[in-house]
Design an enzyme around this catalytic site. Structure first.
Site, short mmCIF file in Angstrom:
data_model
loop_
_atom_site.label_atom_id
_atom_site.label_comp_id
_atom_site.label_asym_id
_atom_site.label_seq_id
_atom_site.Cartn_x
_atom_site.Cartn_y
_atom_site.Cartn_z
N THR A 250 6.12 -1.07 3.46
CA THR A 250 6.73 -1.19 2.13
C THR A 250 6.89 -2.64 1.75
O THR A 250 7.14 -3.48 2.59
CB THR A 250 8.12 -0.50 2.15
OG1 THR A 250 7.94 0.83 2.58
CG2 THR A 250 8.77 -0.55 0.81
N VAL A 251 6.78 -2.90 0.45
CA VAL A 251 7.12 -4.23 -0.05
C VAL A 251 8.25 -4.09 -1.05
O VAL A 251 8.33 -3.13 -1.82
CB VAL A 251 5.93 -4.95 -0.71
CG1 VAL A 251 4.86 -5.27 0.32
CG2 VAL A 251 5.34 -4.17 -1.87
N MET B 66 13.17 -3.46 2.86
CA MET B 66 12.09 -2.53 3.17
C MET B 66 12.04 -2.25 4.66
O MET B 66 12.64 -2.96 5.46
CB MET B 66 10.77 -3.10 2.67
CG MET B 66 10.40 -4.42 3.32
SD MET B 66 8.94 -5.17 2.58
CE MET B 66 9.66 -6.60 1.81
#
Length: 535
Positions: A354-355, A435
């Protein structure tokens, strides 16, 4: 000069960053630079978020991509808005269909865990509702990065190598396009090595020129459909064409005089709100650091087991969000926390790789945005000639028809990616996020408590050593987590495991705004290739 970009023998400290005309914080410096560039061209915080998100699909393909999902919390003109751009299971994805293919659970990689991607639709929806600059202009920097290439950063290299080794275990022909696209030389690119992605650039241009239409109904949709038909997957063009992101009202809890906001289920932000709500009902924390850590861990565990039990599509949940955040229920959950570590059990509130990015502009608009392919690159499936690496979000589904998160056609799964936002007395303080899969709600609890209980600035809150509950009484801690605290927690019954690598403890960004002066203060993650850039 020869050196190891992963070796840092001395502790490093980054100061909090200040600006007044705008700010972008994210996990990759080139992505943050793109966002600042858009602000300087006259764009607002929403434009900057879209441009940064598109750039991150290029420069950090190890965590997100064109085939992933996205969520956003947007503060514009004094109001808070939520966007859920997570995609559903294909219409052909039934429990019976998956079991007929010989699976007792949905596999982590391959065609079956692929759900409809929501990220390109999120960009288009945000631009249409709140953007100032033309949509194609926002994607131009990402297209340039993909065409001209960029030097690979250290953490991206580390995650790329892990993905390469993971996908090598699969001999299915459907995985070959991933290697053709992301490892054409038979290896992951090295730190500092320039990497270009011409297929990705062409796809971004098609999305830019059609405001996303090409991805969901045009040429790209046809290529996705054809690849899935060829290799026995379930996703079809009709699934893509039917997709629309959903505007939602964020949900919140009160914590230390502030309102903490998250996206409602199917996202897992409810876990963070429950944990903070439990801590709020335990009262102000004292000066004993061991008791403080113990409480935060126990509250997070109690929120998590509820989340794992109940969170799915909101209209498919047993207990409602309101019941799970009700005062009396959180009070009862808080009452379970004592001196010793719990082996947590879910409650029953029903009566009878995830970013993340944060942006802000000089007009007071702010965005908390997160997008992901789920496990690193995702499913390991790339549509040939497009650069589209598809997510494996469907891995979250259960094949148990009695489970809240049971697979069903058109249903969105339990989602780990969550953007956060803080307000006080109706004024925006700002966006935050951490994240990292199942670490995310735990990271939210830790950075919020660090700012509001420990009174740390955004950078110091992100720098704090982190812990991560995994199951039962087991808590992992970072390599530099203080030994005296780890030992004291162990004496309270926690099973403490010291990890060798900090990357699994989340990668966060924070921007806060002083409502009196408009000055922005930001922090970025020391566990990744992050940057916070002011203007």
């Amino acid at each position: 000069m020869t050196f190891d970009p992963h070796y840092y023998p001395s502790p490093s400290r980054r100061m909090a960053t200040f600006g007044s005309r705008g700010m972008v914080a994210t996990s990759q410096a080139l992505g943050a630079q793109v966002g600042i560039q858009i602000l300087q061209q006259g764009g607002n915080a929403v434009d900057a978020a879209i441009a940064t998100a598109a750039a991150l699909t290029v420069v950090e393909p190890t965590s997100n991509g064109l085939g992933g999902d996205a969520f956003a919390i947007v503060w514009v003109n004094g109001e808070l808005h939520g966007l859920n751009a997570s995609g559903p299971a294909p219409r052909a994805a039934t429990i019976e269909a998956v079991k007929a293919l010989g699976h007792e659970r949905i596999p982590e990689h391959g065609l079956l865990p692929v759900t409809v991607p929501g990220a390109p639709a999120a960009w288009a929806a945000l631009s249409e509702r709140f953007g100032k600059l033309p949509f194609a202009e926002l994607l131009a920097p990402a297209i340039a990065l993909a065409e001209e290439g960029f030097p690979v950063s250290p953490i991206v290299n580390q995650m790329w190598e892990e993905a390469y080794q993971s996908y090598r275990r699969h001999d299915d022909a459907a995985f070959k396009p991933w290697f053709d696209t992301f490892a054409p030389d038979g290896r992951a690119p090295r730190p500092g090595e320039c990497w270009a992605a011409p297929d990705h650039a062409r796809t971004l241009r098609a999305i830019a020129d059609t405001h996303g239409w090409a991805f969901y109904e045009g040429e790209l949709a046809e290529r996705i459909d054809a690849f899935f038909r060829e290799h026995g997957g379930l996703l079809r063009r009709e699934d893509l064409a039917a997709y629309q992101p959903e505007w939602v009202d964020p949900i919140s809890t009160r914590y230390r005089g502030h309102d903490i906001w998250e996206i409602p289920p199917n996202g897992s932000g409810l876990i963070a709100l429950q944990a903070l709500g439990i801590l709020e009902r335990l009262g102000e924390e004292g000066r004993d650091p061991v008791e403080t850590l113990h409480r935060r861990i126990e509250a997070t565990k109690l929120g998590y087991v509820d989340g794992q039990r109940y969170i799915t599509e909101r209209d498919c949940m047993g207990p409602s969000v309101e019941q799970l955040l009700a005062d009396d229920y959180l009070e009862a959950r808080a009452g379970l926390i004592g001196e010793r570590a719990l082996d947590p059990q879910h409650g029953n509130p029903i009566r009878g790789g995830t970013v993340y990015l944060a942006t802000a502009d000089g007009e007071g608009n702010m965005v908390s945005f997160i997008q992901s392919n789920y496990k690193g690159f995702g499913s390991g499936i790339v549509v040939p000639g497009t650069g589209i690496s598809l997510q494996n979000r469907g891995w979250s589904f259960s094949l148990d028809p009695g489970h809240a998160n049971a697979l069903a056609p058109g249903k969105r799964p339990y989602h780990t990616i969550i953007p956060g936002f803080i307000t006080r007395d109706g004024e925006a303080l700002g966006p935050f996020g951490v994240m990292g899969g199942y670490m995310q709600p735990q990271g939210h609890v830790q950075v919020v408590a660090a700012m509001l209980d420990d009174h740390l600035n955004p950078q110091a809150a992100l720098d704090m050593p982190r812990w991560k509950w995994t199951q039962g009484r087991t808590v992992e801690v970072e390599p530099h987590f203080p030994d005296h605290l780890a030992q004291a927690l162990a004496r309270r019954g926690h099973h403490i495991v010291k990890a060798a690598d900090p990357i699994s403890f989340g990668r966060g960004q924070i921007i806060l705004r002083d409502s009196a002066t408009g000055v922005l203060c930001g922090g970025t993650e020391p566990r990744t290739d992050g940057a916070v850039l002011p203007w």
